[in-house]
Scaffold this active site. Structure first.
Site, PDB file in Angstrom:
ATOM      1  CE  LYS A 176      43.910  46.043  40.717  1.00  0.00           C
ATOM      2  NZ  LYS A 176      43.170  44.778  40.478  1.00  0.00           N
ATOM      3  CB  SER A 188      45.938  41.884  40.508  1.00  0.00           C
ATOM      4  OG  SER A 188      44.650  42.385  40.211  1.00  0.00           O
ATOM      5  CB  SER A 195      42.034  40.845  41.239  1.00  0.00           C
ATOM      6  OG  SER A 195      43.026  40.145  40.549  1.00  0.00           O
TER       7      SER A 195
HETATM    8  N1  GLN Z   1      44.804  36.025  39.527  1.00  0.00           N
HETATM    9  C1  GLN Z   1      44.061  36.165  38.323  1.00  0.00           C
HETATM   10  C2  GLN Z   1      44.994  36.492  37.179  1.00  0.00           C
HETATM   11  O1  GLN Z   1      46.145  36.518  37.417  1.00  0.00           O
HETATM   12  C3  GLN Z   1      42.983  37.173  38.496  1.00  0.00           C
HETATM   13  C4  GLN Z   1      43.419  38.549  38.284  1.00  0.00           C
HETATM   14  C5  GLN Z   1      42.319  39.556  38.438  1.00  0.00           C
HETATM   15  O2  GLN Z   1      41.219  39.247  38.898  1.00  0.00           O
HETATM   16  N2  GLN Z   1      42.615  40.752  37.996  1.00  0.00           N
HETATM   17  O3  GLN Z   1      44.600  36.695  36.081  1.00  0.00           O
END
Ligand code: GLN
Length: 479
Positions: A78, A153, A177
Site C-alpha cells: 500500500k 481504503s 480498510s
Molecule cells: N473507511 C474508514 C474511513 O474512511 C476506514 C479507513 C481505514 O481503515 N483506513 O476512515
C-alpha cells in the site's frame, strides 16, 4: 477461488528450483501489462527493481543459500508504507515528489524473507474512505467486476491480489480498510492485534487505530505473511514486546469445543444475502463442533459515531505536518501563512479536508467534552462490553461489509452512506483486537461475501482456526 497460485506454492517451487523467481515475477508482470490500465491497482509498478530482486533471489538459491519463508513471492505494498528512495504518496498530491529516507519495518522484514516488491498500490487519500474513489490519482476498479469498487481504503492492494498482479499484499486498517476490500474482492484480509505489527514507516492516519496487515488468496497464506511481519520492533513504541504466537497449528485445529458468539444486538444494515452467509457460517461452525452462544454488545452500535470523532481528531493532528515546508509539494505565496493555506488547500482532496475540519472541531475548546471526550467514553464502554463477552466465548462472527462490492459513484455524494460501510469493522480498531475477513458465500451477480471473525487481544491463533474452518467449508484451499 481465483485460480491464481498461492504464495506457499510459489515459495516451494522457487526454493526447490522447480521454477525461478524471475519466471514467477514475469507471469505477474504479464498480467499487469494485460489488465492494469483497466484496474489501476498501482500508483507505481516497480518493474526494474522487482526484476533485480528476483534475479538476486535466484542467484542466491543457485549458490545454495536458504533465502527465507517468502522466497520469490511477488508482493504489493500500500502506498502509505515508506519505501526508501521510492515515491510514497498516500495517493495525495501533497506528498508529490517526496521520497522516504527509510523503509518501513514491515518492508525490510519482507525483503529479508525473500519477497519481491512489485509496486505501490492505490488507496483513498491518506487511507480515508471505503471505495478507493478518494485517491488523487483516480479510482481503482474491482477486478471481479470493473463497474464496481474494490472497497477501500486499501483498494489497490486488494485489487492487485485479486487480479493476479501480486500473490499477496499489505494494506493498513484503521476502521476496516483491509477487511472490507478483502470482502469485496474475495480475499482473506487481516487486521492484527494493535501493536502486533510495527507501524514504523506507516504514514499515520489515526495512530491509536492504525494497523498493517495482509491480503491473500487463502488463510494459510495470511498466516505466513502475518508471521513474517509481526513481532516486537523497538522502533515503534506501541509494538508489543512479546513474540507473536505461531499460527501453523491453527490451520488444522478445527473449532471442536470452541464457543463462538452471535451478537444479538448487532446494528442492522447488512443486506439479506450477507446476513444469510453469516447465518450459514454459524451453521457450519456448529456442525464442526463449536457451540454457538448468543451474546450482547450494546456499545457496538455506537462504534461508528465514536470512530468518526476519534479518527478525524487524530488525523487533524497527524496531518498538521503537511505544511509545505517539510514534505512534498509547496504552493508559493507572499507570506508563510498564505503559503501554508495555499499548499494545504491545493494538496488535500475534499474527504481529507472534511476529516481535518471534523477533527479540529471535535477537539476545539468548548466542544471537546461533548464530542471527543464522549467518543473516548464510548470506546471504554466498548472495551468493557467485549471483555465481558470474551469471558464466555472464544471468538465472534459478524459480516465484514454490509454489502457486496457496490457500483462506482453510488456513495460518493453521501459521506454518511460511505461511512456506514464500516459499521461492523470499526469496533475491533477501537479496542485493539484482531479481526479478519474470510470469503464465505456470494451474493448479487455472484460477487463474494466476507464473513468477519473477531477474537480478543493476541487471539490470532483462535481467529485463524475459525477462519480456516470457514474456508474449508466454503471449499477454499486446503492446508
Ligand atoms: N473507511 C474508514 C474511513 O474512511 C476506514 C479507513 C481505514 O481503515 N483506513 O476512515
Amino acid at each position: 477461488m481465483s485460480g491464481f497460485q498461492n504464495a506457499r506454492s510459489i515459495v516451494e517451487a522457487v526454493s526447490t528450483g522447480a521454477t525461478s523467481a524471475v519466471d514467477v515475477l514475469s507471469e505477474h508482470l504479464a498480467r499487469i501489462d494485460e489488465r492494469e490500465a483497466e484496474v489501476h491497482a498501482f500508483n507505481l509498478v516497480l518493474r526494474e527493481e522487482a526484476l533485480q530482486a528476483a534475479q538476486q533471489i535466484d542467484d542466491r538459491i543457485a549458490a545454495g543459500e536458504v533465502v527465507g519463508p517468502l522466497a520469490g513471492v511477488p508482493i504489493a505494498l500500500k502506498d502509505n508504507l515508506c519505501t526508501r528512495g521510492i515515491p510514497t504518496t498516500c495517493s495525495s498530491k501533497i506528498l508529490d515528489g517526496w521520497r522516504p529516507p527509510y523503509d518501513a519495518t514491515v518492508v525490510s522484514r519482507l525483503a529479508n524473507s525473500g519477497a519481491v516488491f512489485v509496486g505501490k498500490t492505490n488507496l483513498d487519500e491518506f487511507a480515508m474512505g471505503s471505495s478507493t474513489e478518494n485517491s488523487a490519482f483516480g479510482p481503482t476498479r474491482n477486478p471481479l467486476d470493473t463497474s464496481r469498487v474494490p472497497g477501500g481504503s486499501s483498494g489497490g492492494s486488494a485489487a492487485a491480489v485479486a487480479a493476479g498482479f501480486a500473490a499477496m499484499s499489505l494494506g493498513s486498517d484503521t476502521g476496516g480498510s483491509i477487511r472490507q476490500p478483502a470482502a469485496l474482492c474475495g480475499l482473506v484480509g487481516v487486521k492484527p492485534t494493535y501493536g502486533a505489527v510495527s507501524r514504523l514507516g506507516l504514514i499515520a492516519f489515526a495512530s491509536s487505530l492504525d494497523q498493517i496487515g495482509p491480503f491473500t488468496h487463502d488463510v494459510a497464506d495470511a498466516a505466513l505473511l502475518l508471521e513474517s511481519i509481526a513481532g516486537h520492533d523497538p522502533g515503534d513504541s506501541t509494538s508489543i514486546p512479546q513474540p507473536f504466537p505461531s499460527l501453523s497449528e491453527s490451520l488444522t485445529r478445527g473449532v471442536d469445543g470452541m464457543r463462538i458468539g452471535r451478537i444479538v444486538d448487532l446494528p442492522a444494515g447488512a443486506d439479506a444475502e450477507v446476513v444469510a452467509s453469516v447465518d450459514r457460517a454459524f451453521d457450519v461452525l456448529a456442525s464442526a463442533g463449536a457451540e454457538i452462544v448468543d451474546v450482547s454488545i450494546p456499545a457496538f452500535t455506537y462504534g461508528l459515531t465514536a470512530y468518526y470523532l476519534i479518527a478525524p481528531a487524530e488525523a487533524s493532528s497527524n496531518l498538521a505536518r503537511y505544511d509545505g515546508v517539510r514534505f512534498g509539494s509547496r504552493v508559493e505565496a507572499p507570506d508563510t501563512n498564505s503559503m501554508y493555506m495555499a499548499t494545504r488547500g491545493e494538496g488535500f482532496g475534499p474527504e481529507v479536508k472534511r476529516r481535518i475540519m471534523l477533527g479540529t472541531y471535535a477537539l476545539s475548546a468548548g466542544y471537546y467534552d461533548a464530542y471527543y471526550g464522549k467518543a473516548l467514553k464510548v470506546r471504554r464502554l466498548m472495551a468493557e462490553d467485549f471483555a465481558k463477552v470474551y469471558q464466555s466465548v472464544d471468538a465472534l462472527i459478524t459480516p465484514a461489509s454490509p454489502s457486496v462490492a457496490f457500483p462506482f459513484g453510488s456513495k460518493t455524494s453521501d459521506p454518511l452512506a460511505m461511512y456506514l460501510c464500516d459499521t461492523y469493522t470499526i469496533p475491533s480498531n477501537l479496542i485493539g483486537h484482531p479481526a479478519m475477513s474470510v470469503p464465505f458465500g456470494s451474493g448479487e451477480q455472484d460477487l463474494p461475501i466476507g464473513v468477519q471473525v473477531l477474537a480478543p487481544e493476541m487471539g490470532e491463533p483462535t481467529m485463524f482456526a475459525v477462519a480456516a474452518e470457514l474456508e474449508r467449508a466454503a471449499g477454499g484451499s486446503h492446508v
